[in-house]
Design a protein around this motif. Sequence first.
Motif, mmCIF file in Angstrom:
data_model
loop_
_atom_site.group_PDB
_atom_site.id
_atom_site.type_symbol
_atom_site.label_atom_id
_atom_site.label_comp_id
_atom_site.label_asym_id
_atom_site.label_seq_id
_atom_site.Cartn_x
_atom_site.Cartn_y
_atom_site.Cartn_z
ATOM 1 N N ALA A 230 0.811 -1.220 0.000
ATOM 2 C CA ALA A 230 0.000 0.000 0.000
ATOM 3 C C ALA A 230 0.846 1.272 0.000
ATOM 4 O O ALA A 230 0.319 2.367 -0.195
ATOM 5 C CB ALA A 230 -0.920 -0.002 1.224
ATOM 6 N N ASP A 231 2.149 1.152 0.209
ATOM 7 C CA ASP A 231 3.066 2.291 0.250
ATOM 8 C C ASP A 231 2.895 3.183 -0.978
ATOM 9 O O ASP A 231 2.871 2.698 -2.111
ATOM 10 C CB ASP A 231 4.508 1.767 0.319
ATOM 11 N N ASP A 232 2.811 4.492 -0.757
ATOM 12 C CA ASP A 232 2.599 5.441 -1.848
ATOM 13 C C ASP A 232 3.770 5.505 -2.825
ATOM 14 O O ASP A 232 3.631 6.052 -3.931
ATOM 15 C CB ASP A 232 2.359 6.847 -1.270
ATOM 16 N N ILE A 233 4.916 4.950 -2.459
ATOM 17 C CA ILE A 233 6.094 5.035 -3.320
ATOM 18 C C ILE A 233 6.007 4.081 -4.503
ATOM 19 O O ILE A 233 6.764 4.196 -5.462
ATOM 20 C CB ILE A 233 7.382 4.756 -2.497
ATOM 21 N N MET B 188 -0.491 -4.325 3.128
ATOM 22 C CA MET B 188 0.822 -4.165 3.722
ATOM 23 C C MET B 188 1.772 -5.255 3.232
ATOM 24 O O MET B 188 1.453 -6.439 3.265
ATOM 25 C CB MET B 188 0.732 -4.208 5.244
ATOM 26 N N GLY B 189 2.929 -4.844 2.731
ATOM 27 C CA GLY B 189 3.935 -5.781 2.260
ATOM 28 C C GLY B 189 3.668 -6.354 0.887
ATOM 29 O O GLY B 189 4.520 -7.017 0.309
ATOM 30 N N GLY B 190 2.455 -6.129 0.346
ATOM 31 C CA GLY B 190 2.109 -6.646 -0.966
ATOM 32 C C GLY B 190 1.281 -7.913 -0.945
ATOM 33 O O GLY B 190 0.863 -8.395 -1.999
ATOM 34 N N ARG C 2 12.716 9.637 0.580
ATOM 35 C CA ARG C 2 11.444 9.817 -0.099
ATOM 36 C C ARG C 2 11.256 11.255 -0.614
ATOM 37 O O ARG C 2 11.931 12.167 -0.143
ATOM 38 C CB ARG C 2 10.294 9.452 0.848
ATOM 39 N N PRO C 3 10.334 11.438 -1.561
ATOM 40 C CA PRO C 3 10.060 12.778 -2.089
ATOM 41 C C PRO C 3 9.732 13.776 -0.980
ATOM 42 O O PRO C 3 8.910 13.478 -0.097
ATOM 43 C CB PRO C 3 8.855 12.559 -3.005
ATOM 44 N N SER D 163 11.903 1.118 3.755
ATOM 45 C CA SER D 163 11.158 0.675 2.574
ATOM 46 C C SER D 163 11.561 -0.776 2.319
ATOM 47 O O SER D 163 12.731 -1.037 2.074
ATOM 48 C CB SER D 163 11.490 1.534 1.358
ATOM 49 N N CYS D 164 10.692 -1.657 2.456
ATOM 50 C CA CYS D 164 9.290 -1.562 2.811
ATOM 51 C C CYS D 164 9.148 -1.329 4.313
ATOM 52 O O CYS D 164 9.691 -2.105 5.117
ATOM 53 C CB CYS D 164 8.586 -2.845 2.395
ATOM 54 N N GLY D 165 8.429 -0.291 4.705
ATOM 55 C CA GLY D 165 8.276 0.011 6.114
ATOM 56 C C GLY D 165 7.680 -1.127 6.913
ATOM 57 O O GLY D 165 8.121 -1.426 8.022
ATOM 58 N N ALA D 166 6.675 -1.800 6.352
ATOM 59 C CA ALA D 166 6.012 -2.892 7.062
ATOM 60 C C ALA D 166 6.957 -4.072 7.256
ATOM 61 O O ALA D 166 7.000 -4.690 8.325
ATOM 62 C CB ALA D 166 4.764 -3.330 6.295
#
Length: 254
Positions: A49-52, A71-73, A116-117, A125-128
């Motif tokens: 779900a990460d915006d990156i 989370m995590g994909g 990050r931007p 990254s990945c934070g989760a």
Amino acid sequence: MQNTIEQLVKKHYPNAKSGEEVTKAYLGFLKEEYKSDLTKMMFATSLCADDINVSTDFRRVLSRPFTLGGMGGLPFAGLTGITAFAHHVPDGGDAFIFYGPHIGITDDGVLGKMRRPGQKHLTNSCGALMLALERMRDKEGVYIPVNNEIDYQQTLLERSVMPFKHQILQAEIPEKEITEVTFGNIYSQVHDLVRISKNEFNCNRVFLLGCVIINTSPEFFDYVDVRTFETLDLKSLKEKELVSILQTEAFKNL
């Protein structure tokens, strides 16, 4: 500097290509090799779900992406989600699922973090996954993920990697290893969901593209390390049945 970033990425992921390259190549395969009508392609992602995670241009060509991942994909949308996706395929079209975890890399080649931007400092990254790794490393005691209704996706993500704790912590780069483990988990879950729901699809083919996304600093493009590209013929695909534990030999022999 881009060449330096590319060298750092390919040190860990020798086959990685830019998101733009991957997008162009696989959309080309779908259109030219498989004669798929991209205007009738139903597209889904099982990404974090990460915006990156905007590393490819698939969504610019394939409209209305269906989100399976959390989370995590992992495909947290589950059976209900994949069934809805299957029902939404346009008449005469195909289904395409792009899936996998992601990992950051710093400008000096450290995996698991990124800039990050709009930020000067580094974040995970990945934070989760990096949170799960941090909890695995807890030396105060054995960490056991406990169900938490306000953070259930993180709990389930951590439970999915805990069986591989020793493998992850003993790896040369645990941040990379937990990402590899998660790719395997996503791969298995996505395939199981497609097999379970095969009779729900309003099409005959499902294309699956599995990868690891490598996030870089904002001034550089991200990379995609493709692991597998498959065409599933739903007519010949063996259906996976959900089996109750009560029906297993192990239970009968207790």
